[in-house]
Design a protein around this motif. Structure first.
Motif, PDB file in Angstrom:
ATOM      1  N   ARG A 179      62.190  56.291  38.209  1.00 39.58           N
ATOM      2  CA  ARG A 179      62.013  54.984  38.025  1.00 39.58           C
ATOM      3  C   ARG A 179      61.382  54.096  38.521  1.00 39.58           C
ATOM      4  NH1 ARG A 179      66.570  54.522  33.822  1.00 39.58           N
ATOM      5  NH2 ARG A 179      67.562  56.381  34.458  1.00 39.58           N
ATOM      6  N   ALA A 180      60.817  54.331  40.056  1.00 43.18           N
ATOM      7  CA  ALA A 180      59.721  53.574  40.680  1.00 43.18           C
ATOM      8  C   ALA A 180      58.400  53.876  40.079  1.00 43.18           C
ATOM      9  CB  ALA A 180      59.825  54.063  42.115  1.00 43.18           C
ATOM     10  N   PHE A 181      58.226  55.174  39.868  1.00 49.29           N
ATOM     11  CA  PHE A 181      56.957  55.428  39.142  1.00 49.29           C
ATOM     12  C   PHE A 181      56.804  54.960  37.828  1.00 49.29           C
ATOM     13  CE2 PHE A 181      54.690  58.178  36.168  1.00 49.29           C
ATOM     14  CZ  PHE A 181      53.382  58.313  36.854  1.00 49.29           C
ATOM     15  N   SER A 182      57.747  54.826  37.048  1.00 50.69           N
ATOM     16  CA  SER A 182      57.960  54.069  35.839  1.00 50.69           C
ATOM     17  C   SER A 182      57.503  52.539  35.923  1.00 50.69           C
ATOM     18  CB  SER A 182      59.042  54.384  34.982  1.00 50.69           C
ATOM     19  OG  SER A 182      59.237  53.539  33.771  1.00 50.69           O
ATOM     20  N   GLY A 183      58.017  52.081  37.141  1.00 50.77           N
ATOM     21  CA  GLY A 183      57.995  50.706  37.333  1.00 50.77           C
ATOM     22  C   GLY A 183      56.240  50.319  37.451  1.00 50.77           C
ATOM     23  N   ALA A 184      55.949  51.138  38.381  1.00 48.96           N
ATOM     24  CA  ALA A 184      54.537  51.278  38.928  1.00 48.96           C
ATOM     25  C   ALA A 184      53.323  51.287  37.776  1.00 48.96           C
ATOM     26  CB  ALA A 184      54.153  52.044  39.948  1.00 48.96           C
ATOM     27  N   TRP A 185      53.749  52.463  36.924  1.00 51.63           N
ATOM     28  CA  TRP A 185      52.876  52.622  35.844  1.00 51.63           C
ATOM     29  C   TRP A 185      52.841  51.296  34.991  1.00 51.63           C
ATOM     30  CZ3 TRP A 185      53.995  56.919  31.948  1.00 51.63           C
ATOM     31  CH2 TRP A 185      53.069  57.187  30.988  1.00 51.63           C
ATOM     32  N   GLY A 186      54.131  50.954  34.617  1.00 53.50           N
ATOM     33  CA  GLY A 186      54.317  49.718  33.770  1.00 53.50           C
ATOM     34  C   GLY A 186      53.793  48.569  34.301  1.00 53.50           C
ATOM     35  N   GLY A 187      53.977  48.128  35.563  1.00 54.53           N
ATOM     36  CA  GLY A 187      53.014  47.290  36.354  1.00 54.53           C
ATOM     37  C   GLY A 187      51.742  47.204  36.111  1.00 54.53           C
ATOM     38  N   THR A 188      51.216  48.373  36.138  1.00 53.94           N
ATOM     39  CA  THR A 188      49.565  48.656  35.946  1.00 53.94           C
ATOM     40  C   THR A 188      49.242  48.216  34.679  1.00 53.94           C
ATOM     41  OG1 THR A 188      49.611  50.344  37.688  1.00 53.94           O
ATOM     42  CG2 THR A 188      47.790  50.305  36.269  1.00 53.94           C
ATOM     43  N   LEU A 189      49.982  48.522  33.623  1.00 55.05           N
ATOM     44  CA  LEU A 189      49.554  48.529  32.281  1.00 55.05           C
ATOM     45  C   LEU A 189      49.745  46.825  31.995  1.00 55.05           C
ATOM     46  CD1 LEU A 189      51.524  51.177  30.448  1.00 55.05           C
ATOM     47  CD2 LEU A 189      48.910  51.219  30.890  1.00 55.05           C
ATOM     48  N   LEU A 190      50.992  46.449  32.694  1.00 57.77           N
ATOM     49  CA  LEU A 190      51.147  44.919  32.606  1.00 57.77           C
ATOM     50  C   LEU A 190      50.027  43.955  32.880  1.00 57.77           C
ATOM     51  CD1 LEU A 190      53.154  42.541  31.515  1.00 57.77           C
ATOM     52  CD2 LEU A 190      54.166  42.836  33.551  1.00 57.77           C
ATOM     53  N   ALA A 191      49.599  44.376  34.198  1.00 52.29           N
ATOM     54  CA  ALA A 191      48.446  43.561  34.918  1.00 52.29           C
ATOM     55  C   ALA A 191      47.472  43.480  34.218  1.00 52.29           C
ATOM     56  CB  ALA A 191      48.421  44.109  36.349  1.00 52.29           C
ATOM     57  N   ARG A 192      47.074  44.771  33.690  1.00 52.69           N
ATOM     58  CA  ARG A 192      45.664  44.780  33.025  1.00 52.69           C
ATOM     59  C   ARG A 192      45.809  44.168  31.668  1.00 52.69           C
ATOM     60  NH1 ARG A 192      44.690  51.563  33.925  1.00 52.69           N
ATOM     61  NH2 ARG A 192      43.956  51.153  35.863  1.00 52.69           N
ATOM     62  N   ARG A 193      46.897  43.993  31.093  1.00 49.06           N
ATOM     63  CA  ARG A 193      46.987  43.175  29.920  1.00 49.06           C
ATOM     64  C   ARG A 193      46.934  41.748  30.004  1.00 49.06           C
ATOM     65  NH1 ARG A 193      51.251  41.478  26.953  1.00 49.06           N
ATOM     66  NH2 ARG A 193      50.881  41.450  24.699  1.00 49.06           N
ATOM     67  N   THR A 194      47.458  41.289  31.288  1.00 44.29           N
ATOM     68  CA  THR A 194      47.627  39.977  31.488  1.00 44.29           C
ATOM     69  C   THR A 194      46.764  39.302  32.515  1.00 44.29           C
ATOM     70  OG1 THR A 194      49.151  40.264  33.374  1.00 44.29           O
ATOM     71  CG2 THR A 194      50.087  40.106  30.997  1.00 44.29           C
ATOM     72  N   GLY A 195      45.799  40.418  33.105  1.00 47.25           N
ATOM     73  CA  GLY A 195      44.717  39.829  33.790  1.00 47.25           C
ATOM     74  C   GLY A 195      45.362  39.668  35.289  1.00 47.25           C
ATOM     75  N   ALA A 196      46.753  39.977  35.686  1.00 48.48           N
ATOM     76  CA  ALA A 196      47.085  39.879  36.980  1.00 48.48           C
ATOM     77  C   ALA A 196      46.446  40.888  37.832  1.00 48.48           C
ATOM     78  CB  ALA A 196      48.705  39.790  36.967  1.00 48.48           C
ATOM     79  N   SER A 197      47.008  40.755  39.010  1.00 53.65           N
ATOM     80  CA  SER A 197      46.409  41.829  40.126  1.00 53.65           C
ATOM     81  C   SER A 197      47.169  42.865  40.065  1.00 53.65           C
ATOM     82  CB  SER A 197      46.906  41.301  41.692  1.00 53.65           C
ATOM     83  OG  SER A 197      46.729  42.189  42.581  1.00 53.65           O
ATOM     84  N   VAL A 198      46.634  44.072  39.748  1.00 55.93           N
ATOM     85  CA  VAL A 198      47.027  45.569  39.642  1.00 55.93           C
ATOM     86  C   VAL A 198      47.915  45.971  40.785  1.00 55.93           C
ATOM     87  CG1 VAL A 198      46.862  47.758  39.049  1.00 55.93           C
ATOM     88  CG2 VAL A 198      45.351  46.193  37.740  1.00 55.93           C
ATOM     89  N   PRO A 199      47.304  45.839  41.976  1.00 57.67           N
ATOM     90  CA  PRO A 199      48.285  46.496  43.123  1.00 57.67           C
ATOM     91  C   PRO A 199      49.449  45.645  43.088  1.00 57.67           C
ATOM     92  CG  PRO A 199      45.824  46.129  43.671  1.00 57.67           C
ATOM     93  CD  PRO A 199      45.901  45.481  42.368  1.00 57.67           C
ATOM     94  N   LEU A 200      49.268  44.296  43.151  1.00 60.68           N
ATOM     95  CA  LEU A 200      50.536  43.409  43.454  1.00 60.68           C
ATOM     96  C   LEU A 200      51.728  43.554  42.282  1.00 60.68           C
ATOM     97  CD1 LEU A 200      52.117  41.197  44.940  1.00 60.68           C
ATOM     98  CD2 LEU A 200      50.838  39.380  43.543  1.00 60.68           C
ATOM     99  N   THR A 201      51.101  43.698  40.873  1.00 63.13           N
ATOM    100  CA  THR A 201      52.069  43.821  39.981  1.00 63.13           C
ATOM    101  C   THR A 201      52.694  45.086  39.751  1.00 63.13           C
ATOM    102  OG1 THR A 201      50.844  42.236  38.703  1.00 63.13           O
ATOM    103  CG2 THR A 201      52.406  43.468  37.189  1.00 63.13           C
ATOM    104  N   ALA A 202      51.923  46.252  40.122  1.00 66.41           N
ATOM    105  CA  ALA A 202      52.471  47.513  40.112  1.00 66.41           C
ATOM    106  C   ALA A 202      53.560  47.764  41.339  1.00 66.41           C
ATOM    107  CB  ALA A 202      51.456  48.566  40.352  1.00 66.41           C
ATOM    108  N   GLY A 203      53.095  47.146  42.394  1.00 68.25           N
ATOM    109  CA  GLY A 203      54.022  47.205  43.637  1.00 68.25           C
ATOM    110  C   GLY A 203      55.545  46.534  43.413  1.00 68.25           C
TER     111      GLY A 203
END
Length: 143
Positions: free
Chosen positions: A71-95
């Protein structure tokens, strides 16, 4: 306007409830934006498969060992994809997504336990699905 922080929290909680929602929600949104029906169908079928499988008693606990790590890995992966899509910070969003996913898993298990003492567990599971899908939809919805 949806802030990146709220989007990350929502996606992390959704990934905790249904692990496939972490990456599949942003992938579904990207496929929607690009007009790729096949991509949307694949993401939706993946999530639906988990939702069906979650209703069987043979599924291992999501709040222990590999389930929680997934679940944590899934969240990080999803956060990475979300950040790239929205222009947000990848490390912050994935974290944020990775740290919030175990919270979503724990809340979901608590909800199911509480509900199962009063009514059929399947009803509680379906409500949990609805909340997880709503959180994921919020996270990837167009501004």
């Amino acid at each position: 306007m949806r802030t990146p922080l709220l989007r990350a929290l929502a996606l992390g909680l959704a990934a905790g409830a249904r692990g496939t929602l972490g990456p599949c929600a942003p992938l579904w949104a990207r496929a929607r934006d690009e007009g790729r029906v096949g991509g949307r169908c694949l993401a939706a079928l993946t999530v639906a498969g988990e939702m069906l499988g979650d209703k069987t008693p043979a599924v291992p606990a999501r709040t222990e060992g590999p389930g929680l790590l997934f679940r944590a890995f899934s969240g990080a992966w999803g956060g990475t994809l979300l950040a790239r899509r929205t222009g947000a910070s990848v490390p912050l969003t994935a974290g944020i997504c990775a740290l919030t996913a175990p919270v979503g898993a724990t809340l979901g298990v608590g909800w199911r336990s509480w509900w199962g003492e009063r009514r059929p567990d399947c009803q509680g599971a379906l409500m949990e699905d609805a909340v997880a899908l709503s959180l994921a939809r919020y996270a990837v919805r167009r501004s």
